[in-house]
Design an enzyme around this catalytic site. Structure first.
Site, PDB file in Angstrom:
ATOM      1  N   SER A   8     -54.141  22.118  20.662  1.00 31.70           N
ATOM      2  CA  SER A   8     -53.983  22.918  21.879  1.00 31.70           C
ATOM      3  C   SER A   8     -53.332  22.098  22.991  1.00 31.70           C
ATOM      4  O   SER A   8     -53.886  21.098  23.460  1.00 31.70           O
ATOM      5  CB  SER A   8     -55.342  23.434  22.344  1.00 31.70           C
ATOM      6  OG  SER A   8     -55.210  23.948  23.644  1.00 31.70           O
ATOM      7  N   ASP A  35     -52.201  28.012  25.361  1.00 29.99           N
ATOM      8  CA  ASP A  35     -53.206  28.810  26.077  1.00 29.99           C
ATOM      9  C   ASP A  35     -52.647  29.315  27.401  1.00 29.99           C
ATOM     10  O   ASP A  35     -52.434  28.529  28.330  1.00 29.99           O
ATOM     11  CB  ASP A  35     -54.443  27.942  26.359  1.00 29.99           C
ATOM     12  CG  ASP A  35     -55.203  27.632  25.087  1.00 29.99           C
ATOM     13  OD1 ASP A  35     -55.661  28.573  24.430  1.00 29.99           O
ATOM     14  OD2 ASP A  35     -55.320  26.430  24.751  1.00 29.99           O
ATOM     15  N   HIS A  66     -51.986  32.023  22.626  1.00 27.12           N
ATOM     16  CA  HIS A  66     -53.295  32.638  22.908  1.00 27.12           C
ATOM     17  C   HIS A  66     -53.305  33.113  24.355  1.00 27.12           C
ATOM     18  O   HIS A  66     -53.345  32.304  25.274  1.00 27.12           O
ATOM     19  CB  HIS A  66     -54.379  31.573  22.645  1.00 27.12           C
ATOM     20  CG  HIS A  66     -55.768  31.995  22.983  1.00 27.12           C
ATOM     21  ND1 HIS A  66     -56.795  31.080  23.118  1.00 27.12           N
ATOM     22  CD2 HIS A  66     -56.318  33.215  23.199  1.00 27.12           C
ATOM     23  CE1 HIS A  66     -57.912  31.720  23.409  1.00 27.12           C
ATOM     24  NE2 HIS A  66     -57.653  33.009  23.480  1.00 27.12           N
TER      25      HIS A  66
HETATM   26  C1  DX5 Z   1     -60.097  27.442  25.745  1.00 24.92           C
HETATM   27  C2  DX5 Z   1     -58.810  27.416  24.997  1.00 24.92           C
HETATM   28  C3  DX5 Z   1     -58.766  26.404  23.918  1.00 24.92           C
HETATM   29  C4  DX5 Z   1     -58.946  24.975  24.394  1.00 24.92           C
HETATM   30  C5  DX5 Z   1     -59.709  24.248  23.327  1.00 24.92           C
HETATM   31  O1  DX5 Z   1     -60.077  28.464  26.636  1.00 24.92           O
HETATM   32  O2  DX5 Z   1     -58.559  28.671  24.382  1.00 24.92           O
HETATM   33  O3  DX5 Z   1     -57.597  26.523  23.125  1.00 24.92           O
HETATM   34  O4  DX5 Z   1     -57.752  24.319  24.674  1.00 24.92           O
HETATM   35  O5  DX5 Z   1     -60.002  22.979  23.775  1.00 24.92           O
HETATM   36  P1  DX5 Z   1     -61.045  22.024  23.076  1.00 24.92           P
HETATM   37  O6  DX5 Z   1     -60.591  21.829  21.649  1.00 24.92           O
HETATM   38  O7  DX5 Z   1     -60.995  20.803  23.896  1.00 24.92           O
HETATM   39  O8  DX5 Z   1     -62.394  22.729  23.111  1.00 24.92           O
HETATM   40 ZN    ZN Z   2     -56.937  28.805  22.851  1.00 23.05          ZN
END
Ligand code: DX5
Ligand code: ZN
Length: 216
Positions: A8, A35, A66
């Site tokens: 991400s 994101d 996303h």
């Molecule tokens: C949260 C996002 C995720 C985030 C995950 O709202 O949708 O994609 O970046 O981050 P980690 O892996 O650090 O939990």
């Molecule tokens: Zn995400």
């Protein structure tokens, strides 16, 4: 090792975005997870289309986008234009989900529906065969680096059962708090794609961290 890894970008060093994306290009990552937040659907704002246009120019991996926004279908053409391979919209933000999924596919992208931690998987019973992927949130959306919600492993099992029962080809992606330990349990439960933000980008050696996740 049939599963995919989608790091991400939210946890990347934004002051060195080009370098971070070049690292992803060289890595074992299958996709790059993007994101997009609007400060309404979630209590945070990330980055928007002008930035992502440049990300797309550098990134050689398919973009897994996303959308944590209200009225996501308003932006189907923009998401397509920034080079999305797959467009994830939230179940909780969609009034006419079936129509939205068809519109995403008509625009030439794969369609995925995302469930918040409180949304049960059985609500997808009448749409799962139309979906290329379901994204299960294993944290509340809005921020990277949060604690994994344990209940998510059980949701993967139940979603897998639903997919098999319906004879669907839908992939299961999980997003939030993924590391080697939670990632292994998610894969064993039936997950096909792991998103990892902090665990990859804040690690001393992101390339080997991605490779370790890929070889779970
Ligand atoms: C949260 C996002 C995720 C985030 C995950 O709202 O949708 O994609 O970046 O981050 P980690 O892996 O650090 O939990
Ligand atoms: Zn995400």
């Amino acid at each position: 090792m049939n599963h995919k890894i989608s790091p991400s970008l939210l946890s990347a060093d934004f002051a060195n975005l080009q370098k971070e994306i070049e690292m992803i290009n060289q890595s074992d990552a299958d996709w790059l997870h993007i994101d997009i937040m609007d400060g309404v659907f979630v209590p945070n704002i990330s980055f928007g289309f002008p930035v992502l246009e440049h990300v797309n120019k550098i990134c050689q991996k398919p973009l897994d986008v996303h959308l944590m926004i209200v009225e996501p279908t308003k932006f189907i053409q923009e998401v397509k234009r920034i080079g999305a391979y797959i467009m994830n919209i939230h179940y909780e933000a969609s009034l006419h989900l079936h129509r939205s999924v068809q519109q995403i596919k008509e625009a030439g992208m794969k369609a995925a529906v995302t469930l918040n931690p409180h949304t049960p998987v059985h609500l997808l019973e009448d749409i799962v065969t139309d979906l290329d992927m379901v994204l299960l949130m294993s944290v509340n959306p809005g921020y990277g680096g949060q604690q994994f919600i344990e209940h998510s492993v059980e949701k993967v099992v139940r979603l897998k059962e639903l997919i098999l029962k319906k004879n669907a080809n839908t992939l299961i992606e999980v997003d939030g708090g993924v590391n080697l330990e939670t990632g292994k349990r998610l894969i064993d439960a039936g997950a096909d794609v792991l998103v990892a933000g902090n665990f990859v980008f804040k690690s001393p050696d992101p390339l080997s961290t991605i490779s370790a996740l890929k070889h779970l």
